[in-house]
Design a protein around this motif. Structure first.
Motif, PDB file in Angstrom:
ATOM      1  N   THR A  27       0.841  -1.192   0.000  1.00  0.00           N
ATOM      2  CA  THR A  27       0.000   0.000   0.000  1.00  0.00           C
ATOM      3  C   THR A  27       0.874   1.239   0.000  1.00  0.00           C
ATOM      4  OG1 THR A  27      -1.759  -1.150   1.172  1.00  0.00           O
ATOM      5  CG2 THR A  27      -1.728   1.241   1.355  1.00  0.00           C
TER       6      THR A  27
ATOM      7  N   GLU B 128       0.619   5.356   0.672  1.00  0.00           N
ATOM      8  CA  GLU B 128      -0.173   6.474   1.178  1.00  0.00           C
ATOM      9  C   GLU B 128       0.488   7.777   0.781  1.00  0.00           C
ATOM     10  OE1 GLU B 128      -2.529   5.660   5.160  1.00  0.00           O
ATOM     11  OE2 GLU B 128      -0.376   5.764   5.456  1.00  0.00           O
TER      12      GLU B 128
ATOM     13  N   SER C 262      -2.447  -2.685   3.649  1.00  0.00           N
ATOM     14  CA  SER C 262      -3.344  -1.628   4.106  1.00  0.00           C
ATOM     15  C   SER C 262      -3.635  -1.776   5.597  1.00  0.00           C
ATOM     16  CB  SER C 262      -4.635  -1.613   3.287  1.00  0.00           C
ATOM     17  OG  SER C 262      -5.317  -2.836   3.427  1.00  0.00           O
TER      18      SER C 262
ATOM     19  N   ARG D 195      -4.772   6.839  -0.784  1.00  0.00           N
ATOM     20  CA  ARG D 195      -4.222   5.503  -0.556  1.00  0.00           C
ATOM     21  C   ARG D 195      -4.341   4.706  -1.855  1.00  0.00           C
ATOM     22  NH1 ARG D 195      -5.630   2.007   4.660  1.00  0.00           N
ATOM     23  NH2 ARG D 195      -4.470   3.718   5.567  1.00  0.00           N
TER      24      ARG D 195
ATOM     25  N   GLU E  79      -2.985   0.927  -4.045  1.00  0.00           N
ATOM     26  CA  GLU E  79      -2.337  -0.377  -4.063  1.00  0.00           C
ATOM     27  C   GLU E  79      -1.199  -0.310  -5.060  1.00  0.00           C
ATOM     28  OE1 GLU E  79      -5.019  -3.571  -4.852  1.00  0.00           O
ATOM     29  OE2 GLU E  79      -6.165  -3.208  -3.042  1.00  0.00           O
TER      30      GLU E  79
END
Length: 98
Positions: free
Chosen positions: A3, A5, A60, A92, A94
């Motif tokens: 993940t 951010e 996540s 956020r 992937e």
């Protein structure tokens, strides 16, 4: 899946770039890098003074756990005081290619 951010913001009044960078390094060393699933973190600044912090996590769930504790952690308070909270936006993602 990993993940990513992003957190974008401007600095609080009276905080210099140099002071922010000191606080930014301190929060990374004393908090972020010690959290489960932390992979990497980078900081960038735009020409108009907006800052962006990008953090890579194993999952996540790791990101969620850190954010849940971030605002109350003693190690993060100086960093948070340097940020104009009215300007914060986050995202956020992937990671699909590295």
């Amino acid at each position: 899946m990993q993940t990513v951010e992003t957190i974008r913001f401007h600095l609080a009044d009276g905080i210099s770039d140099e002071e922010f960078l000191r606080r930014n390094r301190q929060v990374e060393d004393s908090y972020m890098s010690l959290r489960k699933g932390f992979r990497s973190r980078s900081t960038a600044r735009s020409a108009d003074g907006e800052w962006m912090v990008t953090v890579h996590w194993e999952s996540s769930a790791d990101a969620d756990a850190t954010i849940a504790a971030f605002f109350g952690a003693p190690e993060t308070q100086e960093f948070l005081a340097a940020v104009d909270k009215s300007t914060v936006s986050s995202g956020r993602y992937e990671l699909v290619d590295y």
